[in-house]
Design a protein around this motif. Structure first.
Motif, PDB file in Angstrom:
ATOM      1  N   PHE A   1       0.853  -1.282   0.056  1.00 32.16           N
ATOM      2  CA  PHE A   1       0.123   0.069  -0.202  1.00 32.16           C
ATOM      3  C   PHE A   1       0.863   1.214  -0.001  1.00 32.16           C
ATOM      4  CE2 PHE A   1      -3.266  -2.589   2.718  1.00 32.16           C
ATOM      5  CZ  PHE A   1      -3.623  -3.295   1.665  1.00 32.16           C
ATOM      6  N   THR A   2       2.024   1.219   0.665  1.00 27.59           N
ATOM      7  CA  THR A   2       2.771   2.425   0.813  1.00 27.59           C
ATOM      8  C   THR A   2       4.153   2.580  -0.073  1.00 27.59           C
ATOM      9  OG1 THR A   2       3.955   1.302   2.584  1.00 27.59           O
ATOM     10  CG2 THR A   2       2.238   2.692   3.488  1.00 27.59           C
ATOM     11  N   ASP A   3       4.321   1.499  -0.938  1.00 24.90           N
ATOM     12  CA  ASP A   3       5.306   1.465  -1.916  1.00 24.90           C
ATOM     13  C   ASP A   3       4.809   2.396  -3.179  1.00 24.90           C
ATOM     14  OD1 ASP A   3       7.187   0.891  -3.990  1.00 24.90           O
ATOM     15  OD2 ASP A   3       6.626  -1.198  -3.857  1.00 24.90           O
ATOM     16  N   PRO A   4       5.804   3.510  -3.186  1.00 29.52           N
ATOM     17  CA  PRO A   4       5.553   4.453  -4.187  1.00 29.52           C
ATOM     18  C   PRO A   4       5.514   3.834  -5.774  1.00 29.52           C
ATOM     19  CG  PRO A   4       7.167   5.302  -2.780  1.00 29.52           C
ATOM     20  CD  PRO A   4       6.909   4.105  -2.352  1.00 29.52           C
TER      21      PRO A   4
ATOM     22  N   GLY B   1       5.744   7.766   3.484  1.00 29.31           N
ATOM     23  CA  GLY B   1       5.132   8.502   4.398  1.00 29.31           C
ATOM     24  C   GLY B   1       3.372   8.270   4.281  1.00 29.31           C
ATOM     25  N   SER B   2       2.856   7.747   3.167  1.00 30.80           N
ATOM     26  CA  SER B   2       1.384   7.786   3.259  1.00 30.80           C
ATOM     27  C   SER B   2       1.016   6.426   1.948  1.00 30.80           C
ATOM     28  CB  SER B   2       0.798   9.089   2.409  1.00 30.80           C
ATOM     29  OG  SER B   2       1.529   9.131   1.205  1.00 30.80           O
TER      30      SER B   2
ATOM     31  N   PRO C   1      -9.033  -1.345   8.506  1.00 32.34           N
ATOM     32  CA  PRO C   1     -10.368  -0.429   8.155  1.00 32.34           C
ATOM     33  C   PRO C   1     -10.007   0.821   8.744  1.00 32.34           C
ATOM     34  CG  PRO C   1     -11.256  -2.523   9.121  1.00 32.34           C
ATOM     35  CD  PRO C   1      -9.762  -2.899   9.252  1.00 32.34           C
ATOM     36  N   ASP C   2      -9.374   0.964   9.949  1.00 36.95           N
ATOM     37  CA  ASP C   2      -8.932   2.238  10.428  1.00 36.95           C
ATOM     38  C   ASP C   2      -7.774   2.913   9.800  1.00 36.95           C
ATOM     39  OD1 ASP C   2     -10.758   1.911  12.714  1.00 36.95           O
ATOM     40  OD2 ASP C   2      -9.535   1.359  14.219  1.00 36.95           O
ATOM     41  N   PHE C   3      -7.121   2.195   9.285  1.00 32.93           N
ATOM     42  CA  PHE C   3      -5.956   2.669   8.430  1.00 32.93           C
ATOM     43  C   PHE C   3      -6.511   3.426   7.046  1.00 32.93           C
ATOM     44  CE2 PHE C   3      -2.472   1.807   5.289  1.00 32.93           C
ATOM     45  CZ  PHE C   3      -1.541   2.643   5.703  1.00 32.93           C
TER      46      PHE C   3
ATOM     47  N   GLY D   1      -7.856   7.834   3.803  1.00 32.43           N
ATOM     48  CA  GLY D   1      -8.866   7.997   2.655  1.00 32.43           C
ATOM     49  C   GLY D   1      -8.694   7.288   1.406  1.00 32.43           C
ATOM     50  N   ILE D   2      -8.690   5.970   1.345  1.00 30.34           N
ATOM     51  CA  ILE D   2      -8.606   5.139   0.387  1.00 30.34           C
ATOM     52  C   ILE D   2      -9.450   3.985   0.497  1.00 30.34           C
ATOM     53  CG2 ILE D   2      -7.111   3.147  -0.325  1.00 30.34           C
ATOM     54  CD1 ILE D   2      -5.712   6.007  -0.612  1.00 30.34           C
TER      55      ILE D   2
END
Length: 377
Positions: A42-45, A72-73, A98-100, A105-106
């Motif tokens: 999810f966080t891999d650019p 960072g996101s 789910p909280d993540f 905002g995904i």
């Protein structure tokens, strides 16, 4: 149940349950075969602007931990899975998936027949897709999807690169490593720091003069998203660095830019390689490695075999595509996979030691070139 739709470019539709905010998102749809490591994905650019489908059935069962993010996101455009675990279990402090997603905002879509979806992608090839949890007419969603540009021809490094140069580590360490950030993963930087390195991370539009003024001992050209061909300025910069005999190591997009700088060609793959179990053979040693991969473009083998200054060093055993190369008369090599893993196996960590060995050899050639031994930590 909050309903959601997965709409493919060819008109194929899947329905599922919405996890996350009410929204519509568009991107190239792809699948990853990793059984673990969803947070790193999810966080891999390199996954920027892609809707990722998980072939693993259960996602979220071990939650999210802040130390495992690779940037960072969240960088993906959206996520599709079969079972989305609302509850998670982990010894270390963590939060639920789910909280993540709500915090980032995904949109994720669960309860999709991902086996059927992945088979469709494998047979039809990579394509754009749309996921939505909004109450919009199907024709409106199709119109939104039709406007989405193709990944081919899309240079995305500027979207995920740092905007300002920054440093990591102690400036008194033995080696100074400049990283051209095209979407670098955090664990690549951590891997460099293990080798007594002081690391300077430069933005995608850095100049040769800016990098040279920092006086690096070696250059790492990072991974990143999108098509390498539009990155003309970066390919030209890489060529200038190589011409200056700078020890250079390229990873994924960095591998493709090194290839383009030497006159090789790249192409968009039918599906690409994404997962943590890809077999690669090192042609120099005869050994095989299980590797972590994430790329939808590759270097043309035909163009590499015609170039006398290039030696193919690694091949992907599933389809014989180039997985690594080196230049015959320059201290330069690159691979089309992730030796730093995160997620994935550590079979290819030796490539970082190989990079620092190149640097030591290069420093030893210079006047007064006594070099400290690498201090792997």
């Amino acid at each position: 149940m909050n309903k959601a739709i997965v709409l493919l470019e060819d008109g194929t539709i899947f329905y599922g349950k919405a996890e996350g905010p009410a929204m519509t998102s568009v991107g190239e749809i792809c699948f990853t075969t990793g059984m673990t490591g969803y947070q790193e994905v999810f966080t891999d650019p390199s996954y920027f602007n892609q809707i990722v489908v998980a072939t693993n059935t259960h996602i979220g069962n071990y939650g999210i931990h802040r130390d495992e993010s690779q940037s960072g996101s969240v960088k993906i455009a959206g996520f599709v899975c079969r079972n989305f675990n609302e509850q998670h279990s982990r010894v270390r402090e963590s939060e639920s998936l789910p909280d993540f997603f709500r915090r980032e905002g995904i949109l994720a879509v669960s309860e999709v027949d991902t086996r059927k979806l992945v088979r469709h992608i494998r047979e039809k090839g990579a394509m754009n897709a749309l996921i939505s949890s909004e109450d919009k007419p199907l024709e409106e969603l199709k119109a939104i999807l039709a406007k989405a540009p193709s990944m081919k021809g899309m240079g995305l490094a500027s979207e995920v690169s740092t905007q300002k140069m920054y440093t990591l580590g102690d400036e008194n360490r033995a080696y100074r490593i400049a990283v051209l950030d095209l979407g670098v993963k955090r664990n690549i930087l951590d891997s460099l720091l293990k080798y007594d390195a002081y690391v300077g991370v430069f933005p995608h539009n850095a100049s040769l003069e800016e990098i040279a003024a920092w006086k690096p001992d070696g250059i790492l050209i990072s991974n990143g998203p999108g098509d390498p061909e539009p990155l003309h300025e970066q390919a030209e910069l890489v060529k200038k660095l190589i011409d200056q005999e700078m020890p250079t190591f390229g990873i994924c997009l960095g591998h493709q830019l090194i290839s383009l700088s030497q006159g090789l060609e790249t192409f968009k793959m039918f599906n690409g390689h994404r997962g943590i179990n890809h077999p690669v053979k090192n042609l120099l040693t005869g050994r095989c490695e299980v590797t972590s991969q994430n790329h939808g473009f590759a270097v043309s083998r035909e163009s590499a075999e015609k170039n006398g200054s290039v030696e193919i060093t690694h091949i992907h055993l599933n389809d014989d595509t180039i997985a690594g190369l080196r230049l015959r008369n320059k201290p330069v090599f690159s691979v089309q996979y992730h030796p730093e893993a995160s997620p994935g196996p550590n079979d290819s960590e030796y490539l970082f030691e190989q990079f620092f060995e190149l640097i030591r050899e290069n420093k030893a050639k210079k006047p007064g070139g006594k070099v400290e031994e690498s201090a792997e930590r």
